[in-house]
Design a protein around this motif. Structure first.
Motif, PDB file in Angstrom:
ATOM      1  N   VAL A 119       0.833  -0.990  -0.563  1.00  0.00           N
ATOM      2  CA  VAL A 119       0.019  -0.156   0.087  1.00  0.00           C
ATOM      3  C   VAL A 119       0.955   1.200   0.153  1.00  0.00           C
ATOM      4  O   VAL A 119       1.881   0.937   0.939  1.00  0.00           O
ATOM      5  N   ASP A 120       0.435   2.436  -0.884  1.00  0.00           N
ATOM      6  CA  ASP A 120       1.312   3.243  -1.335  1.00  0.00           C
ATOM      7  C   ASP A 120       0.888   3.954  -1.204  1.00  0.00           C
ATOM      8  O   ASP A 120      -0.880   4.289  -1.165  1.00  0.00           O
ATOM      9  N   ALA A 121       1.621   5.602  -1.982  1.00  0.00           N
ATOM     10  CA  ALA A 121      -0.219   6.668  -2.136  1.00  0.00           C
ATOM     11  C   ALA A 121      -0.683   6.508  -3.197  1.00  0.00           C
ATOM     12  O   ALA A 121      -0.326   6.364  -3.979  1.00  0.00           O
ATOM     13  N   TYR A 122      -1.840   7.228  -2.635  1.00  0.00           N
ATOM     14  CA  TYR A 122      -2.827   7.387  -3.745  1.00  0.00           C
ATOM     15  C   TYR A 122      -3.768   8.622  -3.581  1.00  0.00           C
ATOM     16  O   TYR A 122      -3.675   8.893  -2.460  1.00  0.00           O
ATOM     17  N   ARG A 123      -4.096   8.638  -4.599  1.00  0.00           N
ATOM     18  CA  ARG A 123      -4.454  10.612  -4.589  1.00  0.00           C
ATOM     19  C   ARG A 123      -4.461  11.077  -2.932  1.00  0.00           C
ATOM     20  O   ARG A 123      -6.172  10.530  -2.683  1.00  0.00           O
ATOM     21  N   GLY A 124      -4.062  11.794  -2.894  1.00  0.00           N
ATOM     22  CA  GLY A 124      -3.985  12.111  -1.546  1.00  0.00           C
ATOM     23  C   GLY A 124      -3.463  11.895   0.021  1.00  0.00           C
ATOM     24  O   GLY A 124      -2.931  12.235   0.393  1.00  0.00           O
ATOM     25  N   ALA A 125      -2.954  10.729  -0.535  1.00  0.00           N
ATOM     26  CA  ALA A 125      -1.607  10.364   0.496  1.00  0.00           C
ATOM     27  C   ALA A 125      -2.055  10.572   1.654  1.00  0.00           C
ATOM     28  O   ALA A 125      -1.153  11.435   2.048  1.00  0.00           O
ATOM     29  N   GLY A 126      -3.074   9.617   2.896  1.00  0.00           N
ATOM     30  CA  GLY A 126      -3.262  10.456   4.088  1.00  0.00           C
ATOM     31  C   GLY A 126      -4.152  11.387   4.988  1.00  0.00           C
ATOM     32  O   GLY A 126      -3.973  10.919   5.878  1.00  0.00           O
ATOM     33  N   ARG A 127      -4.047  12.757   3.883  1.00  0.00           N
ATOM     34  CA  ARG A 127      -4.569  13.276   4.091  1.00  0.00           C
ATOM     35  C   ARG A 127      -5.947  13.606   3.405  1.00  0.00           C
ATOM     36  O   ARG A 127      -6.877  13.870   4.715  1.00  0.00           O
ATOM     37  N   PRO A 128      -6.109  12.101   2.802  1.00  0.00           N
ATOM     38  CA  PRO A 128      -8.058  11.430   3.019  1.00  0.00           C
ATOM     39  C   PRO A 128      -8.512  10.803   3.844  1.00  0.00           C
ATOM     40  O   PRO A 128      -9.294  11.098   4.764  1.00  0.00           O
ATOM     41  N   GLU A 129      -7.226  10.162   4.450  1.00  0.00           N
ATOM     42  CA  GLU A 129      -7.553   9.696   5.449  1.00  0.00           C
ATOM     43  C   GLU A 129      -7.772  10.748   6.792  1.00  0.00           C
ATOM     44  O   GLU A 129      -8.677   9.806   8.166  1.00  0.00           O
ATOM     45  N   ALA A 130      -6.399  11.141   7.036  1.00  0.00           N
ATOM     46  CA  ALA A 130      -7.031  12.686   8.266  1.00  0.00           C
ATOM     47  C   ALA A 130      -8.359  13.328   8.124  1.00  0.00           C
ATOM     48  O   ALA A 130      -8.675  13.512   9.339  1.00  0.00           O
ATOM     49  N   THR A 131      -8.234  13.373   6.804  1.00  0.00           N
ATOM     50  CA  THR A 131     -10.001  14.043   6.770  1.00  0.00           C
ATOM     51  C   THR A 131     -10.998  13.945   7.218  1.00  0.00           C
ATOM     52  O   THR A 131     -12.165  14.046   8.052  1.00  0.00           O
ATOM     53  N   TYR A 132     -11.262  12.244   6.395  1.00  0.00           N
ATOM     54  CA  TYR A 132     -12.303  11.750   6.936  1.00  0.00           C
ATOM     55  C   TYR A 132     -12.218  11.933   9.157  1.00  0.00           C
ATOM     56  O   TYR A 132     -13.547  11.556   9.141  1.00  0.00           O
ATOM     57  N   THR A 133     -11.742  11.155   9.141  1.00  0.00           N
ATOM     58  CA  THR A 133     -11.139  10.881  10.553  1.00  0.00           C
ATOM     59  C   THR A 133     -11.951  12.257  11.585  1.00  0.00           C
ATOM     60  O   THR A 133     -13.276  12.255  12.046  1.00  0.00           O
ATOM     61  N   ILE A 134     -11.516  13.318  11.163  1.00  0.00           N
ATOM     62  CA  ILE A 134     -12.170  14.727  11.817  1.00  0.00           C
ATOM     63  C   ILE A 134     -13.648  14.775  11.450  1.00  0.00           C
ATOM     64  O   ILE A 134     -13.900  15.103  12.201  1.00  0.00           O
ATOM     65  N   GLU A 135     -13.846  15.226  10.488  1.00  0.00           N
ATOM     66  CA  GLU A 135     -14.783  15.571   9.418  1.00  0.00           C
ATOM     67  C   GLU A 135     -15.896  14.478   9.516  1.00  0.00           C
ATOM     68  O   GLU A 135     -17.280  15.111   9.808  1.00  0.00           O
ATOM     69  N   THR A 136     -16.313  13.194   9.928  1.00  0.00           N
ATOM     70  CA  THR A 136     -16.930  12.626  10.902  1.00  0.00           C
ATOM     71  C   THR A 136     -17.381  12.679  11.787  1.00  0.00           C
ATOM     72  O   THR A 136     -18.112  13.329  12.645  1.00  0.00           O
ATOM     73  N   LEU A 137     -16.035  12.900  12.309  1.00  0.00           N
ATOM     74  CA  LEU A 137     -15.773  13.103  14.133  1.00  0.00           C
ATOM     75  C   LEU A 137     -16.712  14.455  14.636  1.00  0.00           C
ATOM     76  O   LEU A 137     -17.357  14.563  15.607  1.00  0.00           O
TER      77      LEU A 137
END
Lengths: 791, 261, 153
Positions: free
Chosen positions: A364-382
């Motif tokens: 698994v490696d960088a895919y469009r957004g790489a880390g930032r989609p995961e971060a944003t999904y976490t905080i924004e659903t929270l």
């Protein structure tokens, strides 16, 4: 000449691409080329007992069958992890060896075991069936959640743990949580995705025995990086004997940043057999062996006051990095993820703890957004959940916690130079008619549909920089960019960039910049990229860096051209250098009508003397020629931000969910070409909505990839989307002279939480990505049951 | 794809003569060619039957509509005769695959392949079709045997499919989001002799749901569907849909079909 | 091996080819018409769409020998006398392409749509393009380009 920056210039590269004259790696052929076909592991985890190539070697048309033993005999090095991460306890991350052809163990379905090279592809493929590999199959580790408690895959890596990384201050967070009125908790899965660039990966390597040079054509976002890795780490050829050319590249989205085993093997084999070796992935191979994206399991908590003020945030994540640590695999779930996980908000205390685990799945490696989609999904659903639990409007709770003073020192790492989040969200609410939602909801209800609305406010950090800082954090490369601006004697210009388009439109956007800087018509400017023998070393295109870093390098190189031009013009016009001004392509002596065009100056630089009518002696000590190079290392990342609002309609009878309205307001600083930028946002949104509603990589318990074709992996199609409404706000970046911020990843970052918040708003239940019809239907039914029980 | 010998006979007899246990008839090739490419199938002989003139064409006679085996989906979808006689069949054809598949894929190929999620088998069952081969006539309810299995013998060629024109009919499909094949497809047809509710996608082979059929025969309304219990037992369960979900969708799409009749 | 005669982009061509060579292979490897792309090779992605006797098909899933005597138009044959087809012009004007890999198939499919439906709605365009996967554009500018081309044709 009117400025081109900011105008909707049609793309220069389009004509060739539209008329079938593009040249992709699979279109490249050499005389006498042989074809490679890889023997891949059918097992997720196994020991290789024996590889018997005797039958295959004798098959029709076979030139060579090469195995892991051959690669190790020739001392060809393994693939590398490019970013060293240290664990919370100070220890270095642990990574397994990753030979281009396995000789001892295979660790995912699709892992490379041998290569058959033959006169034709059919012969190579047929002979590959005759390679007999004797495996001892072992129990595979597949689940992200359970990886640390499963069988140990690698002898030296206990608990399958690559690292256990911490960013932030646990004690401060505890203090903040102790003061909270309420703690909002969430458990999330960030679903694993398969990038699926439409052009499958390919390589064609040609060895020239007379110069001992290898020319490798490859589908790369980053040919210079491919060259240095294949040379310095794999040891296939010295760097000066390896030319890497990435011609037109058909999409990448991260998956083509780094070299793969196939490129190493083709280059090495071409030299060995002294014949060109061509390999083109079929789609199944792409599914199995392209690096995948995302795959996090996260528990996050937000400490809040009753009035909605955020006090603290904690994030405990397990990130699956697959069977081996790929080039950017370790930075993606750490420095690209952790710092952004506090979102676009003032957050007095925070930490992100990430445990990266190995499993028997594709890397698994960088895919469009790489880390930032995961971060944003976490905080924004929270945050959305916090609003629900506090009974606040989701927009209000966001507004309340936005920073308003810039530069803003974000909690965990970033010093954000510019932004205006309040204006962004206000504009999104206005363009998206936030107030009118209830009316639209009623209208949907009259058709039996459940309508939901979801918000996402995001910021992201892209154009990773500066190099000394990122290297201090463990990065094995620099992240500056190069440009060379070369005036040709007749006055037209070739600009070489170390960045490399795989669809982003460099040929146009970069030409707009150079045209404006130099005052040369855009049609006289050629952008050259993708060939390590042509331009200077560069770091390629990914992480929304091309324009902010590469575009700026062009500006800097143009500055040097203009500075030299002024000296030459001063000499020719018999004026003082300080009196020469440059604008619109002309060097003008102040308060006079004496001037020279930049074309005349270029000509003079190449004909430095007197010859017939040519009278262009250069100033004393000035070198002839007009070509300048710049290497630009920005002082900071760029920080695009924005607010997106999504509306979905759910059919409660089937669970089918459709995005029916989507508003995206983004701040990318100065926009060079709105046509191109809008296209980038559209594409990012499609991938983000794809993650939220459709796409999911699924391995079964034994590690077989179930979604290994378009029959099972849902690729979003045209009828899955409405037209998106886009808008922009602008706070220019201060870290680059153009004032630009990256735009390539924003859509993929903002869309998943916007969509999922809308789905949850529609059905009133938490649900995981992708919100497939059956999941949503089940959630609707459970609600119905709960509601009727309550009644 | 493995090599093979390609043949293009002009007559059915010639085609049959070329056939063996190691051969395949090729019509549109929409499944056969990808299967060969993926290594799921290989043949010594590939026998193109599109050159056999009598296998194509559309004809209405009395109470039936007859469609030649090599008639393409796009031809069925656009045919005035089909639109007039059984509009739901034209609509079904219009919903198969994508435009390029419809320009090449054939009705005979589809039913001979009998993919459990294909659309046409449900039409054959709902519309009391008779499958005409080079040697016999077969009722649709006997033709489809199981997953990718029909009662066709080696070398037997489908020549045409003859559908009974119903009083009312409609086909509703819930497509798999990835492949766009049916997760469930429900074909409801009201004939003089009763109603058929043929279902595809839900089980290993398309079938006539007897309970739904008899309920609708008694009372042709969506409320009649509501009271029928559709059991998930024997239904497919995969990453796209569980058996339980499919069972529910059979009802949902049966209702939609009845309402659209 | 079989001998096939086809008309490709207006030129009559006779070649000996292998029985199992699909049209995409024939075009790319025998005729060097590499504008026809192969994205999945199993007829889902649509990068290989060409016209056979005026209708769009997926060239990865048609045997060349099966097309004896057909007239084939590929993306290379769409422009006339150096002037791009209105569909190509519209894609350029409205940024209907990014990496360009799916584009030849997308354009060929869209041209076929307008033969069948001169003024398609957004929904009709989106549904028609079901067999063409694009990973870059989010489809929005493709839909706009098809509408633009329809207005110009």
């Amino acid at each position: 000449m009117a400025s081109l920056v900011g105008s909707r210039v049609e793309r220069k590269e389009d004509k060739k691409l539209l008329t079938g004259r593009g040249k992709y790696t699979a279109d490249v052929n050499f005389v006498n080329q042989a074809y490679a076909y890889f023997v891949r592991s059918p097992h997720a985890r196994a020991e290789i007992k024996k590889v018997d190539i005797s039958k295959a070697s004798k098959a029709s048309g076979v030139v060579a069958v090469l195995t892991g033993a051959d690669i190790s005999n020739d001392k060809i090095g393994g693939l590398i992890a490019g970013w060293r991460i240290k664990s919370e306890d100070g220890s270095d991350m642990k990574v397994p060896a990753h030979p281009p052809l396995a000789s001892e163990t295979v660790n995912y379905v699709g892992d490379h075991v041998a290569v058959v090279i033959a006169d034709s592809l059919d012969e190579a493929r047929n002979a590959a069936e005759l390679v007999k590999v004797d495996y001892k199959v072992l129990k595979a580790v597949v689940s992200t959640q359970d990886a640390m408690n499963s069988d140990q895959i690698y002898k030296d890596i206990p608990k399958n743990l690559c690292f256990d990384w911490l960013l932030g201050d646990r004690a401060k967070v505890k203090e903040a949580f102790d003061k909270a009125d309420k703690v909002i908790k969430i458990d999330l899965i960030n679903n694993r995705l398969i990038p699926n660039a439409m052009e499958p990966r390919a390589a064609n390597a040609d060895y020239n025995p007379s110069t001992e040079e290898i020319t490798l054509y490859t589908t790369s976002q980053n040919p210079h990086l491919a060259r240095i890795i294949i040379s310095a780490f794999n040891g296939v050829a010295p760097e000066n004997k390896l030319r890497v050319i990435a011609p037109d590249v058909g999409g990448g989205f991260g998956s083509k940043i780094y070299p793969y085993a196939e490129e190493v093997v083709c280059s090495w084999a071409a030299k060995k057999i002294e014949r060109p070796v061509k390999w083109v992935a079929d789609r199944t191979e792409s599914f199995l062996s392209d690096c995948h994206g995302r795959d996090h399991v996260t528990h996050a908590e937000l400490a809040v006051k009753n009035d909605g003020t955020f006090l603290g945030f904690k994030n405990e994540t397990i990130a699956n990095i697959g069977a081996y640590a790929s080039v950017f695999a370790t930075v993606t779930p750490t420095y690209l993820f952790g710092p952004c996980a506090t979102g676009v908000y003032k957050m007095p205390a925070a930490y992100s703890n990430v445990k990266a685990v190995f499993t028997n799945t594709a890397p698994v490696d960088a895919y469009r957004g790489a880390g930032r989609p995961e971060a944003t999904y976490t905080i924004e659903t929270l945050v959305e959940k916090a609003a629900r639990e506090l009974g606040m409007d989701p927009a209000e709770i966001r507004m309340k916690n936005f920073p308003t003073q810039f530069p803003y020192q974000q909690t965990l790492v970033h010093s954000v130079d510019s932004g205006d989040y309040v204006t962004g969200l206000n504009k999104a609410m206005e363009v998206g008619d936030y107030k009118g939602f209830e009316k639209r909801k009623k209208e949907s209800a009259s058709r039996g549909k459940l309508r939901g609305i979801g918000l996402c406010s995001y910021f992201e950090a892209c154009g990773i920089a500066p190099s000394p800082v990122v290297m201090m954090l463990g990065c094995g490369i620099g992240l500056w960019e190069s440009a060379e601006v070369r005036f040709n004697p007749t006055g037209n210009v070739t600009v070489f960039t170390g960045s490399h388009s795989h669809g982003q439109g460099h040929d146009t956007t970069f030409a707009q910049i150079a045209a404006d800087q130099l005052g040369v018509p855009i049609e006289n400017i050629e952008i050259s990229h993708g060939d390590t023998d042509k331009g200077p070393f560069g770091y390629g295109t990914y992480g929304s860096r091309s324009l902010t870093v590469g575009g700026t390098a062009i500006v800097k190189a143009c500055d040097k051209i203009i500075a030299k031009g002024k000296r030459v013009a001063a000499k020719m016009l018999e004026a003082n250098v300080d009196d020469v001004e440059f604008s619109n392509g002309e060097f003008v002596v102040a308060k006079s009508n004496k001037k020279k065009t930049i074309g005349e100056i270029a000509f003079a630089c190449y004909l430095p003397g007197t010859y017939g009518e040519v009278k262009s002696p250069l100033p004393e000590g000035e070198e002839p020629g007009l070509k300048e190079t710049s290497f630009f290392d920005p002082a900071n990342f760029s920080f695009p931000a924005g607010s997106h609002i999504c509306e979905v309609e759910v059919d409660p009878e089937t669970g089918e969910t459709k995005v029916v309205k989507y508003t995206a307001i983004d701040d990318f600083g100065t926009i060079i070409n709105p046509l191109v930028v809008e296209g980038q946002v559209h594409g990012g949104l499609a991938q983000g909505i794809g993650q939220a509603l459709y796409e999911n990589c699924h391995y079964d318990e034994s590690g077989q990839l179930v979604t290994a074709s378009y029959m099972d992996y849902t690729m979003p199609r045209a009828d899955n989307f409405p037209d998106f409404d886009l808008g922009f706000t602008c706070t220019p970046a201060t870290s680059n002279p153009l004032g630009t911020k990256g735009c390539g990843e924003a859509g993929a970052i903002a869309a998943p939480p916007a969509v999922m918040n809308a789905v949850m708003n529609a059905i009133g239940t938490e649900i995981s990505m992708p919100a497939t019809a059956e999941k949503v239907w089940k959630a609707c039914n459970e609600n119905k049951k709960t509601n009727s029980e309550a009644a | 794809m493995k090599t093979f010998n390609y043949h293009s006979p002009k007559e059915t007899k010639e085609a049959t003569k070329l056939a063996s246990s190691n051969s395949v008839f090729l019509a549109g090739g929409m499944t056969t060619i990808p299967s060969m490419k993926l290594g799921l199938a290989s043949y010594k002989d590939v026998i193109n039957i599109k050159g056999i003139k009598k296998l194509s064409g559309i004809k209405v006679s009395g109470k039936t509509l007859k469609i030649g085996a090599t008639t393409k989906h796009a031809e069925v979808a656009q045919s005035k005769e089909v639109k007039k006689s059984i509009p739901s069949l034209a609509a079904l054809a219009e919903g198969i695959g994508d435009p390029q598949v419809r320009n090449r894929g054939t009705i005979g190929g589809s039913i001979a392949n009998n993919d459990p999620a294909a659309d046409y088998p449900s039409a054959c069952i709902a519309l009391n079709a008779t499958i005409h081969t080079d040697r016999r006539k077969i009722d649709a309810d006997k033709f489809f045997r199981g997953m990718f299995e029909t009662c066709l013998k080696t070398g037997e060629i489908i020549e045409s499919i003859e559908f009974e024109i119903p009083a009312k009919s409609n086909y509703q499909k819930f497509p798999n989001p990835a492949s766009r094949y049916a997760i469930v497809g429900v074909y409801v047809a009201k004939h003089k002799g009763g109603v058929n509710v043929a279902v595809t996608g839900a089980k290993s082979c398309a079938y006539n749901d007897k309970d739904l059929s008899s309920a609708l025969t008694k009372n042709f309304s969506s409320s009649a569907v509501q009271n029928v219990r559709v059991s998930p037992s024997g239904m497919n369960s995969d990453i796209h849909a569980s058996a339980e979900y499919r069972a529910n969708m059979v009802k949902v799409f049966a209702k939609k079909a009845v309402e659209a009749c | 091996m079989k001998k096939v005669t086809l008309e490709v982009n207006g030129k009559k061509i006779t070649k000996e080819i292998q029985d199992h060579a699909v049209l995409s292979v024939f075009l790319r490897e025998v005729l060097n018409l590499t504008g026809t792309h192969v994205g999945c090779d199993t007829s889902q992605c649509g990068a290989c769409v060409v016209h056979v006797d005026g209708k769009s098909i997926k060239s990865c899933t048609a045997l060349t020998v099966d097309l004896q005597g057909s007239k084939i138009t590929t993306i290379e044959g769409l422009a006339k006398n150096g002037k791009m087809h209105p569909m190509q012009e519209a894609f350029k004007k409205l940024h209907g392409l990014q990496c360009g890999f799916c584009t030849p198939g997308m354009v060929m499919s869209a041209v076929d749509l307008l033969k069948n439906n001169k003024k398609p709605s957004d929904t009709e365009i989106r549904e028609w393009l079901e067999g063409n996967i694009c990973r870059c554009t989010g489809y929005q500018n493709i839909v706009a380009a098809v509408k633009e081309a329809a207005s110009k044709m």
